[in-house]
Design an enzyme around this catalytic site. Structure first.
Site, PDB file in Angstrom:
ATOM      1  N   ARG A  46      37.707  46.571  29.084  1.00 32.51           N
ATOM      2  CA  ARG A  46      38.520  47.098  28.811  1.00 32.51           C
ATOM      3  C   ARG A  46      40.041  46.246  28.896  1.00 32.51           C
ATOM      4  O   ARG A  46      40.220  46.057  29.488  1.00 32.51           O
ATOM      5  CB  ARG A  46      38.376  48.163  29.842  1.00 32.51           C
ATOM      6  CG  ARG A  46      39.333  49.211  29.882  1.00 32.51           C
ATOM      7  CD  ARG A  46      40.727  50.072  30.825  1.00 32.51           C
ATOM      8  NE  ARG A  46      41.070  51.009  30.715  1.00 32.51           N
ATOM      9  CZ  ARG A  46      42.225  50.866  31.607  1.00 32.51           C
ATOM     10  NH1 ARG A  46      42.117  50.588  33.955  1.00 32.51           N
ATOM     11  NH2 ARG A  46      43.001  52.086  31.851  1.00 32.51           N
ATOM     12  N   ARG A 102      53.656  60.012  38.873  1.00 33.75           N
ATOM     13  CA  ARG A 102      54.655  60.285  37.641  1.00 33.75           C
ATOM     14  C   ARG A 102      55.123  61.729  37.237  1.00 33.75           C
ATOM     15  O   ARG A 102      54.661  62.256  37.318  1.00 33.75           O
ATOM     16  CB  ARG A 102      53.951  59.783  36.342  1.00 33.75           C
ATOM     17  CG  ARG A 102      53.166  58.024  37.170  1.00 33.75           C
ATOM     18  CD  ARG A 102      52.238  57.297  36.146  1.00 33.75           C
ATOM     19  NE  ARG A 102      51.505  56.831  36.083  1.00 33.75           N
ATOM     20  CZ  ARG A 102      50.059  55.867  35.380  1.00 33.75           C
ATOM     21  NH1 ARG A 102      50.201  57.041  34.395  1.00 33.75           N
ATOM     22  NH2 ARG A 102      49.342  55.816  36.146  1.00 33.75           N
ATOM     23  N   HIS A 126      44.857  56.281  27.367  1.00 30.80           N
ATOM     24  CA  HIS A 126      43.205  56.806  27.598  1.00 30.80           C
ATOM     25  C   HIS A 126      42.459  57.097  26.610  1.00 30.80           C
ATOM     26  O   HIS A 126      41.699  58.401  26.193  1.00 30.80           O
ATOM     27  CB  HIS A 126      43.984  57.817  28.427  1.00 30.80           C
ATOM     28  CG  HIS A 126      44.163  58.968  29.578  1.00 30.80           C
ATOM     29  ND1 HIS A 126      44.991  59.358  30.005  1.00 30.80           N
ATOM     30  CD2 HIS A 126      43.879  57.677  30.644  1.00 30.80           C
ATOM     31  CE1 HIS A 126      45.460  59.595  31.366  1.00 30.80           C
ATOM     32  NE2 HIS A 126      44.700  58.544  31.607  1.00 30.80           N
ATOM     33  N   GLU A 140      34.128  56.598  30.374  1.00 28.74           N
ATOM     34  CA  GLU A 140      34.865  55.791  28.887  1.00 28.74           C
ATOM     35  C   GLU A 140      33.953  54.325  29.252  1.00 28.74           C
ATOM     36  O   GLU A 140      33.859  53.206  28.022  1.00 28.74           O
ATOM     37  CB  GLU A 140      36.469  55.137  29.824  1.00 28.74           C
ATOM     38  CG  GLU A 140      37.580  56.549  29.842  1.00 28.74           C
ATOM     39  CD  GLU A 140      38.926  56.397  30.779  1.00 28.74           C
ATOM     40  OE1 GLU A 140      39.582  55.612  30.122  1.00 28.74           O
ATOM     41  OE2 GLU A 140      38.872  56.902  32.016  1.00 28.74           O
ATOM     42  N   ASN A 156      36.428  45.798  34.029  1.00 28.27           N
ATOM     43  CA  ASN A 156      37.464  46.368  33.717  1.00 28.27           C
ATOM     44  C   ASN A 156      38.285  45.883  35.292  1.00 28.27           C
ATOM     45  O   ASN A 156      38.320  46.091  35.596  1.00 28.27           O
ATOM     46  CB  ASN A 156      37.626  47.676  34.134  1.00 28.27           C
ATOM     47  CG  ASN A 156      39.034  48.454  34.172  1.00 28.27           C
ATOM     48  OD1 ASN A 156      39.503  47.522  34.387  1.00 28.27           O
ATOM     49  ND2 ASN A 156      39.044  49.970  34.562  1.00 28.27           N
TER      50      ASN A 156
END
Ligand code: AMP
Length: 409
Positions: free
Chosen positions: A96, A246, A185, A390, A7
């Site tokens: 990723r 956020r 996601h 993940e 990643n």
């Protein structure tokens, strides 16, 4: 098969070396052999961290000037720690990749054409895709013989129907700029949904799920018979739930109003939306749910409000996606908050008995940072905590793509 999962960010590489194959996936015994990160790439104070369980993390500070040097260091460290005897034991690399646009509905073995298509998606994720691609370039140089696979955050949600992904904007913006809801996601939602079905021995077609990923970024997904049919994040990861920093869903006119009142530039507004909203913005003190729960317990009203707004938004989406799906079998909590915070789970599910959701307070309290059921035996919908993974899903997809096996969504 030993797979290196990468990643890559602008100045960092996170990695895991994972052993997986069909039997190990079936028995849920595929595992991480080593993991770690390189941070502050491009400086003489980069940090290389490597953990080979069960040994503790080894951390070194050194000069690492680019991503290629960083990846070479990672491979040396894997050899030194005996995670691999030789580089040739790494049989595939899984990357990723944040945005696959409308082009990728599944993971794919990378080649020149795929690389070009990912380049096309750079506009949609300018802060992520270029660095994810850089990971591909350097891995190709360091391990030229090894196949590489791209696993996209957006791919799982490509099954959303137009009624869920089209905004109420002039349609020409979709045609011209591909403005639509994509969702993110995806690897996390897909992983926990797969795990739910595996735990209960159910086929994809037999289960409808609502999966809530509550971490620093947060999203909810409605999964019908294994397919994402709606998700709370949209064109960017800004839409939907209230998150660490956020704001999630908001009246767009409020943003125009703030911009005009405070004479903010686009850049100012982007910074505000990414860094100063959400739990942090409401509480005025922290984006970390642990700190807010502690502060709220001491009587901090702003922290209490931030938690309430956060949980109420999750509850609204659970209600909305119950309507989307019509029938729901399971509700899943995952992500740092979802896995570890009984009070958030309790508040988000409060008063949902009519929808078939009943949390057992004792079970809820007992399931922290591990897999387990938290609903009462009478609850029509099973509520599960399933830690996300993940990297494991990226490794599994990489294995399947390289072997030419079917890639379930
Ligand atoms: P993630 O992005 O999935 O790694 O989640 C990170 C977030 O999880 C942190 O910002 C915390 O807010 C939250 N978190 C981690 N542990 C706990 C905990 N024990 N209780 C509440 N929140 C937690």
């Amino acid at each position: 098969m030993k797979i290196l999962v990468l990643n890559c960010g602008s100045s960092s590489i996170k990695f895991q070396l994972i052993e997986t194959d069909s039997d190990l996936i079936e028995s849920n015994t595929d595992r991480c052999i080593a993991k770690g990160s390189v941070e502050r790439i491009g400086t003489d104070e980069a940090t290389l961290r490597v953990t080979v369980p069960p040994n503790p993390c080894k951390s070194t500070t050194l000069e690492i000037l680019d991503h290629q040097a960083a990846l070479s260091r990672v491979i040396n460290a894997l050899k030194e720690s005996h995670a691999v005897a030789d580089i040739s034991q790494i049989q595939a690399v899984g990357h990723r990749v944040v945005h696959g646009g409308e082009r990728f509905a599944a993971s794919v073995v990378m080649d020149d054409e795929v690389e070009k298509e990912i380049q096309h998606c750079v506009e949609l994720a300018p802060l992520h895709n270029p660095h994810n691609l850089r990971g591909y370039y350097v891995a190709r140089k360091v391990m030229p013989q090894v196949p590489q696979v791209a696993v996209f955050d957006t791919a799982f949600h490509q099954s959303m129907p137009p009624r869920a992904y089209v905004y109420g904007l002039p349609y020409s913006y979709y045609r011209r700029y591909r403005i639509r809801r994509y969702g993110f996601h995806g690897t996390s939602h897909r992983y926990v949904a797969f795990r739910y079905r595996q735990i209960f021995g159910k086929a994809r077609e037999d289960v409808n799920l609502i999966s809530t990923h509550l971490g620093n970024g947060c999203s909810v997904t409605a999964i019908e018979k294994g397919h994402s049919v709606d998700t709370s994040m949209g064109f960017t990861p800004q839409e939907g739930l209230v998150m660490g920093t956020r704001c999630g869903d908001i009246d767009p006119a409020a943003l125009l109003y703030i911009m005009s009142k405070d004479e903010l530039t686009l850049h100012d507004m982007s910074t505000l939306l990414n860094k100063f909203c959400g739990l942090y913005g409401i509480s005025g003190e922290s984006n970390d749910m642990r700190e807010l729960i502690a502060a709220s317990a001491k009587g901090d009203e702003q922290a209490k409000l931030a938690i309430e707004v956060f949980c109420y938004r999750v509850k609204k989406y659970i209600g909305a996606y119950s309507a989307t799906l019509g029938h729901v079998d399971g509700l899943i909590f995952t992500g740092g908050i979802g896995e570890n915070s009984p009070p958030v789970r309790a508040l988000a599910c409060e008063g949902l008995t009519e929808l078939g959701i009943q949390i057992d307070p004792e079970r809820n309290q007992a399931v922290v940072g591990k897999e387990g059921e938290i609903s009462t035996p009478a609850s029509r919908i099973r509520v599960m905590v399933i830690p996300t993974n993940e990297e494991l899903l990226i490794a599994r997809d990489t294995f399947r793509a390289v072997r030419g096996l079917p890639l379930p969504h």
